[in-house]
Design an enzyme around this catalytic site. Structure first.
Site, PDB file in Angstrom:
ATOM      1  N   ARG A  95     -10.187  12.737  22.605  1.00  0.00           N
ATOM      2  CA  ARG A  95      -9.272  11.589  22.763  1.00  0.00           C
ATOM      3  C   ARG A  95     -10.011  10.264  22.678  1.00  0.00           C
ATOM      4  NH1 ARG A  95      -6.546  13.781  28.104  1.00  0.00           N
ATOM      5  NH2 ARG A  95      -8.562  14.819  28.104  1.00  0.00           N
ATOM      6  N   LYS A 196       5.379   5.975  24.386  1.00  0.00           N
ATOM      7  CA  LYS A 196       4.719   5.891  25.689  1.00  0.00           C
ATOM      8  C   LYS A 196       3.686   4.771  25.647  1.00  0.00           C
ATOM      9  CE  LYS A 196       0.991   8.465  26.570  1.00  0.00           C
ATOM     10  NZ  LYS A 196       0.148   9.663  26.690  1.00  0.00           N
ATOM     11  N   GLY A 229      -0.599  15.724  33.677  1.00  0.00           N
ATOM     12  CA  GLY A 229       0.816  16.099  33.616  1.00  0.00           C
ATOM     13  C   GLY A 229       1.748  14.894  33.601  1.00  0.00           C
TER      14      GLY A 229
HETATM   15  C1  R5P Z   1      -2.767  11.849  24.598  1.00  0.00           C
HETATM   16  O1  R5P Z   1      -2.970  11.202  23.601  1.00  0.00           O
HETATM   17  C2  R5P Z   1      -2.589  13.326  24.591  1.00  0.00           C
HETATM   18  O2  R5P Z   1      -1.967  13.800  23.438  1.00  0.00           O
HETATM   19  C3  R5P Z   1      -1.815  13.748  25.827  1.00  0.00           C
HETATM   20  O3  R5P Z   1      -0.496  13.247  25.738  1.00  0.00           O
HETATM   21  C4  R5P Z   1      -2.451  13.226  27.084  1.00  0.00           C
HETATM   22  O4  R5P Z   1      -3.822  13.453  27.075  1.00  0.00           O
HETATM   23  C5  R5P Z   1      -1.845  13.889  28.293  1.00  0.00           C
HETATM   24  O5  R5P Z   1      -2.470  13.363  29.421  1.00  0.00           O
HETATM   25  P1  R5P Z   1      -1.820  13.440  30.844  1.00  0.00           P
HETATM   26  O6  R5P Z   1      -1.393  14.875  31.058  1.00  0.00           O
HETATM   27  O7  R5P Z   1      -2.917  13.026  31.774  1.00  0.00           O
HETATM   28  O8  R5P Z   1      -0.670  12.482  30.878  1.00  0.00           O
END
Ligand code: R5P
Length: 298
Positions: A95, A196, A229
């Site tokens: 990421r 988001k 999550g």
């Molecule tokens: C972000 O770019 C990834 O695709 C996931 O959406 C993200 O890493 C999820 O992170 P979390 O579960 O901490 O919200």
């Protein structure tokens, strides 16, 4: 050729599928947190498939990476292995595929260099999160790198569910690629993505919904990975508020820091489906078949 790795169901399946003998890897951890991965049998003169998965939960990526790097170096330098095919189903640090703020590292590229230097002859991974850095094979300069799709395995589990008027939604703009991929594998015609925003300093997440009619539909919220999550839970809650009948939370990599599963279920998810790219007791889909097919194909 031999398969080196922890003697778990994942590796037993891959070893069987490829007709290889499994040489167990002991994952010893000392009380202070130092690790000592031990290859338990001789491999001298043999080519090796090294298959090692991260464990879900907090703080694991660093332990995992050191374990992979030490084992590669050991196989090459002291144990006399020939070529090493590295199976790393979840590729951590992907990421950080851009220098978002001055002074940050370009982590996936550095990691690729380290794996090459440690002795990997080729690498196979699954749904690597590289949006801004080109392809997985581009970050490796010296070895062949293969990036398999984890959405095929997810789709096989999803297709077994008796879904009513299904719709696939990604939780953020980037995830539209994942939604499309899953839709194609499932043969589901309709998909979209919410938007988001994450505060780069605090990590706080805000989800903006779209005007989509989800009333009484079975909604699959799909992402490549779930860590805290937060992203998934927001999208699940939005789908429920928009009238979804059933909400399935589907993701490839179950990083799942403590509390994340409760967060997703608390937001209203009826079913959670993740693959086994990371060691987690709740995985309902397996990428082993795709890994076997890829390695068989050379
Ligand atoms: C972000 O770019 C990834 O695709 C996931 O959406 C993200 O890493 C999820 O992170 P979390 O579960 O901490 O919200």
């Amino acid at each position: 050729m031999l398969l080196v790795g922890p003697e778990d169901d994942f590796n037993i399946k891959i070893a069987r599928g490829l007709g290889l003998k499994l040489v167990p890897l002991e994952r010893r951890i000392f009380p202070d947190g130092e690790i000592c991965p031990r290859v338990q049998k001789e491999v001298r003169g043999s080519d090796v498939v090294l298959s090692l998965r991260m464990k879900s939960g907090v703080g694991r990526p660093n332990d995992y990476l050191l374990e992979v790097l030490f084992t590669l170096r050991n196989l090459k330098r002291h144990m006399g292995a020939g070529d090493i095919v590295l199976i790393m189903p979840y590729f951590p640090y992907a990421r950080q595929d851009a220098i978002f703020r001055i002074g940050e590292p370009l982590s996936p590229s550095y990691l690729a260099e380290m794996l090459e230097d440690a002795g990997a002859s080729s690498i196979v991974s699954v749904t690597v999160h590289l949006h801004r850095l080109g392809s997985f094979s581009e970050i490796f300069k010296k070895i062949k790198a293969t990036n398999l799709s984890g959405f095929k395995a997810l789709s096989e589990s999803i297709k077994r569910l008796p879904l009513q008027d299904p719709f696939i939604i990604g939780p953020d703009t980037e995830s539209i690629h994942w939604a499309r991929e899953l839709a194609q594998f499932c043969g589901i015609g309709e998909y979209d993505a919410f938007r988001k925003e994450r505060d780069i300093e605090t990590g706080d997440i805000r989800t903006y919904i779209k005007e989509i009619d989800l009333k009484n539909r079975d909604v699959i919220v799909v992402d490549d990975m779930v860590s805290t999550g937060g992203t998934m839970a927001n999208a699940v809650a939005a789908a429920k508020e928009m009238g979804a009948r059933l909400v399935i939370s589907a993701f490839v990599h179950p990083i799942l820091v403590p509390g994340s599963v409760e967060k997703i279920l608390g937001a209203g998810a009826d079913i959670i489906i993740a693959t086994d790219t990371i060691e987690w007791g709740g995985s309902k889909a397996s990428v082993t078949g795709d890994i076997i097919d890829t390695l068989r194909g050379g």
